[in-house]
Design a protein around this motif. Structure first.
Motif, short mmCIF file in Angstrom:
data_model
loop_
_atom_site.label_atom_id
_atom_site.label_comp_id
_atom_site.label_asym_id
_atom_site.label_seq_id
_atom_site.Cartn_x
_atom_site.Cartn_y
_atom_site.Cartn_z
N LYS A 1 1.19 22.13 -2.95
CA LYS A 1 0.79 22.86 -4.38
C LYS A 1 0.36 24.29 -4.13
N GLU A 2 0.61 25.15 -4.87
CA GLU A 2 0.19 26.48 -4.92
C GLU A 2 -1.40 26.69 -4.74
N GLY A 3 -1.80 27.19 -3.95
CA GLY A 3 -3.36 27.81 -3.90
C GLY A 3 -4.22 26.34 -3.33
N VAL A 4 -3.83 25.45 -2.84
CA VAL A 4 -4.53 24.13 -2.66
C VAL A 4 -5.88 24.52 -1.91
N GLU A 5 -6.93 24.02 -2.28
CA GLU A 5 -8.11 24.22 -1.35
C GLU A 5 -8.28 23.13 -0.37
N LEU A 6 -8.79 23.85 0.72
CA LEU A 6 -9.30 22.72 1.85
C LEU A 6 -9.77 21.23 1.57
N GLU A 7 -10.59 21.46 0.70
CA GLU A 7 -11.49 20.36 0.23
C GLU A 7 -10.40 19.46 -0.43
N GLU A 8 -9.65 19.98 -1.59
CA GLU A 8 -8.67 18.83 -2.20
C GLU A 8 -7.81 18.41 -1.08
N ALA A 9 -7.41 19.19 0.07
CA ALA A 9 -6.51 18.62 0.84
C ALA A 9 -7.01 17.17 1.48
N ILE A 10 -8.28 17.48 2.06
CA ILE A 10 -9.16 16.58 2.62
C ILE A 10 -9.44 15.14 1.92
N LYS B 1 -2.90 24.45 11.21
CA LYS B 1 -2.57 25.54 10.75
C LYS B 1 -3.96 26.41 9.88
N THR B 2 -4.51 25.27 9.14
CA THR B 2 -5.27 25.77 8.16
C THR B 2 -6.64 26.13 8.99
N LEU B 3 -7.11 25.16 9.92
CA LEU B 3 -8.20 25.21 10.56
C LEU B 3 -8.25 26.07 12.04
N VAL C 1 0.93 -1.04 -0.02
CA VAL C 1 0.13 -0.17 -0.02
C VAL C 1 0.81 1.25 0.08
N ASN C 2 0.73 2.35 -1.05
CA ASN C 2 1.14 3.62 -0.60
C ASN C 2 0.19 4.55 -0.68
N LEU C 3 0.06 5.38 0.37
CA LEU C 3 -1.06 6.34 0.58
C LEU C 3 -1.51 7.62 -0.52
N TYR C 4 -2.58 8.11 -0.27
CA TYR C 4 -2.85 9.19 -1.24
C TYR C 4 -1.74 10.31 -0.92
N PRO C 5 -1.38 11.18 -1.99
CA PRO C 5 -0.16 11.94 -1.95
C PRO C 5 -0.66 13.42 -1.11
N PHE C 6 -0.84 13.21 0.20
CA PHE C 6 -1.23 14.32 1.07
C PHE C 6 -0.23 15.39 1.07
N GLU C 7 1.04 15.05 1.29
CA GLU C 7 2.01 16.14 1.48
C GLU C 7 2.21 16.80 -0.14
N VAL C 8 2.20 16.26 -1.03
CA VAL C 8 2.32 16.62 -2.45
C VAL C 8 1.28 17.68 -2.66
N THR C 9 -0.15 17.26 -2.34
CA THR C 9 -1.11 18.02 -2.58
C THR C 9 -1.05 19.18 -1.67
#
Ligand code: 5GP
Length: 538
Positions: free
Chosen positions: A111-120, A192-194, A100-108
């Motif tokens: 990214k410049e201007g990433v939205e909270l929804e995409e991160a979640i 940080k975000t919330l 298993v390797n995981l959804y790329p949270f850190e890469v996401t």
């Protein structure tokens, strides 16, 4: 025996080859949507997770493997009759391996201007759960969290037919570290975000217990920061000598950072005692640089730590005959030099750091204070401006020597004042340093200036020039540069410098009494440059 493996990867690198290898060894493969498609396209037979669970992947892919038929198959204790009977009763087939390797949270989130929804959406839930289930049951299950391990696992399976407990244990620890890092990244981002809170998480590994701490009654450990590229003590190989002590680490790190300040253009040597370079020089050869650095404080060099950017050769090694040194840190050692140094002392620690000439791979330093951690960017620059502020303008031909002197100040504990001398065209040495004084004037009056004269006495007697010591001393002092890590708060430092024939001074400037300081310099025939950049080091 590995009979069934579940493959569910976000990074599909090498997964088809791995699955093909498993298939050829008779392993049945279960997989999730995207991974299953890749495997089928590669001609590999795959059972869908949904077929195993009897449930479709649902909630837009949020729920794929979170099912008792999967986690029961992973977590079931093979040696428990009750659990094995339960598995049979509930129609749960055992799963012996997950990759298993995981959804790329850190890469996401990077990214410049990433939205909270995409991160979640990039917070993987099922993947870490698979890894944790497999890793928890590592006595029976292999947990693969890193594509770079596929090859060694296949090799082991091919050669022995099983995965050893040792391998499973190592992979389990790796999987838990991976999910811990993953959760840490989520915590940092969401804090940080919330909540607007800053979280600092650091991961140090491979801790070793040291013999003792700063003093004998203190316990101590050294942990590596596996993320840091470039030259670090953690990457040095010890070729000889006693194990490093706590103080050795501190001093060797200072020696390394000091030498790195001087670049790689010439052989350079730093000699460190108690976290301060007491000797620092460049030379046309390592031997010449070593001699000049030693001359910067032959008394303190006893029991010191030496770092150079050059391969340590026999001439430099023989120079140390009869001299007590704790550590030599170098990019490499010539075989004859190594042999010589090994015979010199059982205890002399020889550290080889092949990356020594590379750049440091970190922009920050950290310092622990009770109850907190301070983080700051490294003190990388040297000066902001080069402003001659005296009637006698600062000569351009003193600039390289002045830069060298400023670099020495940067590595020396505040308040620091260094005197540097161009002992041969293009090659520089610290003539003497004043370190760690709670006032600047003592660093000059009681330390640097006094020590310079003592050091010059030693050089004078060795070289025996055809002039009196007073004349020799006057000449050297009048040619040397004095650098200060911070501004002069009063004119007294300038007066003491001039009393010792010092004529060139570098300082950041910026005191409310700069006017008085400059006036004293003009009165005493000193020329001075202001750099606009302070270099405190605490
Ligand atoms: P695939 O590309 O095969 O459709 O999905 C693979 C990814 O799904 C992997 O990164 C894996 O960690 C993740 N995954 C596996 N099971 C689940 C689950 O039940 N829920 C979620 N959110 N992700 C899962």
């Amino acid at each position: 025996m590995v009979k069934r493996a579940l493959l569910s990867v976000s990074d599909k690198t090498g997964i088809a080859e791995f699955a093909r290898g498993l298939e050829s060894l008779g392993v049945k493969i279960i997989s999730t949507g995207g991974t299953a498609k890749i495997l089928r396209d590669a001609g590999i037979e795959v059972t869908d997770v949904s077929e195993v669970t009897g449930c479709p992947e649902m909630m837009g892919g949020r729920v794929k493997t979170l099912h008792p038929r999967i986690h029961g198959g992973l977590l079931c204790l093979r040696e428990s009759k009750e659990q094995m009977a339960e598995a049979e009763r509930e129609d749960i087939s055992l799963i012996d391996m997950v990759a298993v390797n995981l959804y790329p949270f850190e890469v996401t989130i990077s990214k410049e201007g990433v939205e909270l929804e995409e991160a979640i959406e990039n917070i993987d839930i099922g993947g870490p759960t698979l890894l944790r289930s497999a890793a928890k049951n590592y006595r029976s299950v292999t947990a693969l969290s890193d594509p770079s391990d596929y090859g060694r696992v296949l090799k082991e399976l091919r050669s022995t037919g099983v995965i050893s407990e040792e391998t499973r244990a190592a992979l389990a620890v790796k999987a838990f570290r991976h999910t811990a890092d993953y959760d840490a990244a989520i915590d940092t981002y969401l804090s940080k975000t919330l909540l607007g809170e800053n979280v600092l998480r650091m991961n140090f590994t491979d801790g070793v217990k040291l013999r003792y701490g700063e003093n004998w009654h203190q316990k101590a450990y050294f942990y590596k920061d596996p993320k840091i590229e470039g030259p670090t003590l953690a990457k040095a190989t010890q070729l000889h000598g006693k194990e490093l002590s706590y103080n050795n680490y501190v001093d060797a790190d200072n020696a390394l950072q000091t030498v790195k300040e001087l670049g790689n253009a010439n052989p350079a040597v730093a000699i460190v005692k108690h976290n301060n370079p007491c000797g620092l020089a460049t030379g046309s050869t390592l031997l010449q640089a070593l001699q000049a650095a030693w001359d910067g404080d032959p008394i303190s060099a006893y029991g010191s730590i030496i770092c150079t950017n050059e391969t340590f050769d026999l001439k430099a090694a023989t120079f140390l005959n009869g001299k007590f040194v704790e550590i030599i840190l170098a990019p490499d050692f010539n075989p004859d030099a190594l042999e010589y140094l090994k015979n010199k002392s059982e205890n002399l620690r020889l550290l080889k750091l092949p990356d020594l000439r590379e750049a440091f791979g970190t922009d920050y330093t950290y310092k622990y204070v009770i109850g907190g951690m301070l983080k700051q960017s490294r003190d990388i620059s040297l000066y902001e401006k080069w402003e001659s502020v005296t009637d006698m303008s600062y000569p351009e031909e003193k600039r390289s020597l002045s830069e060298f002197c400023l670099k020495a100040c940067k590595s020396t504990k505040s308040n620091s004042v260094n005197l540097a001398y161009e002992y041969e065209p293009g090659f520089f040495m610290v003539l003497a340093m004043g370190a760690g004084q709670p006032n600047r004037v003592d660093s000059i009056r009681k330390l640097a200036a006094t020590k310079a004269i003592e050091n010059l006495k030693v050089i004078y007697e060795r070289e025996n020039p055809e002039t009196s010591f007073e004349d020799y001393c006057q000449k050297v002092m009048s040619e040397c540069v004095m650098a200060s890590d911070a501004f002069f708060p009063f004119d007294d430092s300038i007066i003491h410098a001039a009393e010792n024939n010092i004529r060139y001074i570098v300082s950041p400037g910026g005191s409310i009494r700069d006017g008085e300081v400059i006036a004293a310099a003009n009165r005493l025939g000193v020329s001075m440059v202001f750099t606009g950049m302070r270099h405190f080091l605490h």
